[in-house]
Write a protein that holds these residues in place. Structure first.
Motif, PDB file in Angstrom:
ATOM      1  N   TRP A 111       4.429  16.134 -12.931  1.00 53.16           N
ATOM      2  CA  TRP A 111       3.557  15.026 -12.517  1.00 53.16           C
ATOM      3  C   TRP A 111       4.153  13.763 -13.100  1.00 53.16           C
ATOM      4  CZ3 TRP A 111      -2.159  14.629 -14.564  1.00 53.16           C
ATOM      5  CH2 TRP A 111      -2.851  13.647 -13.864  1.00 53.16           C
ATOM      6  N   TRP A 112       4.605  12.888 -12.245  1.00 56.40           N
ATOM      7  CA  TRP A 112       5.271  11.660 -12.699  1.00 56.40           C
ATOM      8  C   TRP A 112       4.885  10.501 -11.800  1.00 56.40           C
ATOM      9  CZ3 TRP A 112       7.780   9.991 -16.820  1.00 56.40           C
ATOM     10  CH2 TRP A 112       8.527   8.809 -16.732  1.00 56.40           C
ATOM     11  N   VAL A 113       4.590   9.365 -12.420  1.00 60.85           N
ATOM     12  CA  VAL A 113       4.332   8.123 -11.699  1.00 60.85           C
ATOM     13  C   VAL A 113       5.257   7.074 -12.298  1.00 60.85           C
ATOM     14  CG1 VAL A 113       2.634   6.333 -11.174  1.00 60.85           C
ATOM     15  CG2 VAL A 113       1.943   8.745 -11.188  1.00 60.85           C
ATOM     16  N   ASP A 120      13.851  13.621   0.739  1.00 61.36           N
ATOM     17  CA  ASP A 120      13.743  12.708  -0.398  1.00 61.36           C
ATOM     18  C   ASP A 120      14.165  13.353  -1.719  1.00 61.36           C
ATOM     19  OD1 ASP A 120      12.808  10.404   0.988  1.00 61.36           O
ATOM     20  OD2 ASP A 120      10.820  11.314   1.114  1.00 61.36           O
ATOM     21  N   LEU A 121      14.873  14.477  -1.657  1.00 60.35           N
ATOM     22  CA  LEU A 121      15.295  15.178  -2.875  1.00 60.35           C
ATOM     23  C   LEU A 121      15.980  14.263  -3.883  1.00 60.35           C
ATOM     24  CD1 LEU A 121      15.525  17.807  -4.486  1.00 60.35           C
ATOM     25  CD2 LEU A 121      17.626  18.302  -3.224  1.00 60.35           C
ATOM     26  N   PRO A 122      16.892  13.365  -3.471  1.00 62.23           N
ATOM     27  CA  PRO A 122      17.518  12.488  -4.473  1.00 62.23           C
ATOM     28  C   PRO A 122      16.497  11.646  -5.253  1.00 62.23           C
ATOM     29  CG  PRO A 122      18.771  12.424  -2.428  1.00 62.23           C
ATOM     30  CD  PRO A 122      17.502  13.190  -2.141  1.00 62.23           C
ATOM     31  N   MET A 142       0.843  -1.188   0.000  1.00 63.99           N
ATOM     32  CA  MET A 142       0.000   0.000   0.000  1.00 63.99           C
ATOM     33  C   MET A 142       0.882   1.243   0.000  1.00 63.99           C
ATOM     34  SD  MET A 142      -3.123   0.586  -0.167  1.00 63.99           S
ATOM     35  CE  MET A 142      -4.157   1.983  -0.107  1.00 63.99           C
ATOM     36  N   TYR A 143       0.402   2.280  -0.613  1.00 63.85           N
ATOM     37  CA  TYR A 143       1.163   3.522  -0.672  1.00 63.85           C
ATOM     38  C   TYR A 143       0.410   4.631   0.055  1.00 63.85           C
ATOM     39  CZ  TYR A 143      -2.049   4.983  -4.367  1.00 63.85           C
ATOM     40  OH  TYR A 143      -3.164   5.325  -5.066  1.00 63.85           O
ATOM     41  N   ARG A 144       1.118   5.711   0.322  1.00 61.77           N
ATOM     42  CA  ARG A 144       0.521   6.875   0.971  1.00 61.77           C
ATOM     43  C   ARG A 144       0.954   8.120   0.197  1.00 61.77           C
ATOM     44  NH1 ARG A 144       5.016   5.369   3.225  1.00 61.77           N
ATOM     45  NH2 ARG A 144       6.539   6.869   3.998  1.00 61.77           N
ATOM     46  N   ILE A 145       0.178   9.176   0.307  1.00 62.61           N
ATOM     47  CA  ILE A 145       0.534  10.454  -0.309  1.00 62.61           C
ATOM     48  C   ILE A 145       0.819  11.428   0.801  1.00 62.61           C
ATOM     49  CG2 ILE A 145      -0.275  12.359  -1.741  1.00 62.61           C
ATOM     50  CD1 ILE A 145      -1.893  10.275  -3.319  1.00 62.61           C
ATOM     51  N   GLU A 146       1.961  12.113   0.682  1.00 64.47           N
ATOM     52  CA  GLU A 146       2.370  13.054   1.722  1.00 64.47           C
ATOM     53  C   GLU A 146       3.034  14.270   1.100  1.00 64.47           C
ATOM     54  OE1 GLU A 146       6.634  11.171   3.061  1.00 64.47           O
ATOM     55  OE2 GLU A 146       4.824  10.157   3.776  1.00 64.47           O
ATOM     56  N   LYS A 147       3.131  15.302   1.911  1.00 66.30           N
ATOM     57  CA  LYS A 147       3.839  16.495   1.478  1.00 66.30           C
ATOM     58  C   LYS A 147       5.319  16.139   1.314  1.00 66.30           C
ATOM     59  CE  LYS A 147       4.704  21.218   2.465  1.00 66.30           C
ATOM     60  NZ  LYS A 147       4.683  22.375   3.121  1.00 66.30           N
ATOM     61  N   ALA A 148       5.881  16.541   0.185  1.00 68.54           N
ATOM     62  CA  ALA A 148       7.283  16.236  -0.098  1.00 68.54           C
ATOM     63  C   ALA A 148       8.202  17.050   0.809  1.00 68.54           C
ATOM     64  CB  ALA A 148       7.586  16.544  -1.561  1.00 68.54           C
ATOM     65  N   THR A 149       9.354  16.475   1.122  1.00 65.24           N
ATOM     66  CA  THR A 149      10.355  17.152   1.946  1.00 65.24           C
ATOM     67  C   THR A 149      11.726  17.036   1.279  1.00 65.24           C
ATOM     68  OG1 THR A 149      10.892  15.168   3.216  1.00 65.24           O
ATOM     69  CG2 THR A 149       9.096  16.559   4.068  1.00 65.24           C
ATOM     70  N   LEU A 150      12.634  17.887   1.703  1.00 64.40           N
ATOM     71  CA  LEU A 150      13.996  17.858   1.160  1.00 64.40           C
ATOM     72  C   LEU A 150      14.695  16.523   1.396  1.00 64.40           C
ATOM     73  CD1 LEU A 150      15.601  21.349   1.836  1.00 64.40           C
ATOM     74  CD2 LEU A 150      15.314  20.200  -0.355  1.00 64.40           C
ATOM     75  N   ALA A 179       3.922  10.301  -3.635  1.00 65.10           N
ATOM     76  CA  ALA A 179       3.318   9.009  -3.310  1.00 65.10           C
ATOM     77  C   ALA A 179       4.480   8.098  -2.930  1.00 65.10           C
ATOM     78  CB  ALA A 179       2.554   8.450  -4.503  1.00 65.10           C
ATOM     79  N   LYS A 180       4.381   7.502  -1.750  1.00 62.73           N
ATOM     80  CA  LYS A 180       5.472   6.658  -1.262  1.00 62.73           C
ATOM     81  C   LYS A 180       4.956   5.292  -0.857  1.00 62.73           C
ATOM     82  CE  LYS A 180       8.778   8.579   1.160  1.00 62.73           C
ATOM     83  NZ  LYS A 180       9.490   9.306   2.234  1.00 62.73           N
ATOM     84  N   GLN A 181       5.742   4.299  -1.198  1.00 61.05           N
ATOM     85  CA  GLN A 181       5.498   2.947  -0.725  1.00 61.05           C
ATOM     86  C   GLN A 181       6.707   2.609   0.133  1.00 61.05           C
ATOM     87  OE1 GLN A 181       5.150  -0.208  -3.722  1.00 61.05           O
ATOM     88  NE2 GLN A 181       3.258  -0.754  -2.653  1.00 61.05           N
ATOM     89  N   GLY A 182       6.481   2.522   1.434  1.00 59.67           N
ATOM     90  CA  GLY A 182       7.607   2.419   2.358  1.00 59.67           C
ATOM     91  C   GLY A 182       8.416   3.698   2.260  1.00 59.67           C
ATOM     92  N   ASP A 183       9.714   3.592   2.016  1.00 58.24           N
ATOM     93  CA  ASP A 183      10.569   4.762   1.855  1.00 58.24           C
ATOM     94  C   ASP A 183      10.777   5.140   0.394  1.00 58.24           C
ATOM     95  OD1 ASP A 183      10.922   5.048   4.592  1.00 58.24           O
ATOM     96  OD2 ASP A 183      12.720   3.786   4.633  1.00 58.24           O
ATOM     97  N   ASN A 184      10.162   4.410  -0.505  1.00 58.01           N
ATOM     98  CA  ASN A 184      10.376   4.638  -1.936  1.00 58.01           C
ATOM     99  C   ASN A 184       9.329   5.564  -2.534  1.00 58.01           C
ATOM    100  OD1 ASN A 184      12.587   2.826  -2.037  1.00 58.01           O
ATOM    101  ND2 ASN A 184      11.150   1.118  -2.116  1.00 58.01           N
ATOM    102  N   VAL A 185       9.778   6.585  -3.251  1.00 59.09           N
ATOM    103  CA  VAL A 185       8.882   7.490  -3.966  1.00 59.09           C
ATOM    104  C   VAL A 185       8.446   6.789  -5.248  1.00 59.09           C
ATOM    105  CG1 VAL A 185       8.708   9.700  -5.163  1.00 59.09           C
ATOM    106  CG2 VAL A 185       9.948   9.555  -2.982  1.00 59.09           C
TER     107      VAL A 185
END
Length: 141
Positions: A82-84, A11-13, A1-9, A51-57
């Motif tokens: 916008w990228w998936v 995860d910039l890489p 399952m994935y979650r959507i959250e506000k992006a932070t620095l 959108a993140k699944q675990g620690d993966n964007v």
């Protein structure tokens, strides 16, 4: 399952990897320094969701507020990116990102999407969500 959250620095890489795939997919020139600055600007001044699944964007969407030339009482909430990830495109990730982005739009705002010709998003899907095709975009480098 994935979650959507506000992006932070933090995860910039990963955002840069998404941006690189996006830019190369659409045939634009890849400039990592410029893209890094742009993403940092959007993180600071706009709305950037992941959108993140675990620690993966697995997907991202970002937008900025810009003036509306034809209506001073209305602001444009312009989608910038916008990228998936390919493995997740048949599911709900992209649409859920878009719907969550819409929730972030201030009142009296028009959400504008720039959908490139090679995009996987179907016109019918956007029409069902209430979007209307208004123009085509052309680029010349």
């Amino acid at each position: 399952m994935y979650r959507i959250e506000k992006a932070t620095l933090e995860d910039l890489p990963q955002y840069l990897l998404c941006a690189e795939k996006f830019i190369k997919f659409y045939g634009f020139a890849w400039n990592p320094d410029s893209v890094t600055k742009s993403i940092q600007h959007i993180l600071d001044k706009g709305v950037f969701l992941a959108a993140k699944q675990g620690d993966n964007v697995i997907g991202v969407i970002a937008a900025m507020l810009i003036p509306n030339l034809w209506d001073a009482n209305n602001i444009i909430f312009q989608e910038m990116f916008w990228w998936v990830e390919e493995d997740y495109r048949k599911g709900s990730v992209g649409i859920r990102l878009l719907l969550e982005l819409e929730k972030q739009a201030p009142e009296n705002t028009t959400v504008v999407l720039s959908v490139l010709p090679k995009s996987n998003i179907k016109d019918e899907t956007l029409t069902k969500l209430g979007y209307v095709a208004r123009e085509k975009a052309y680029t010349k480098e």
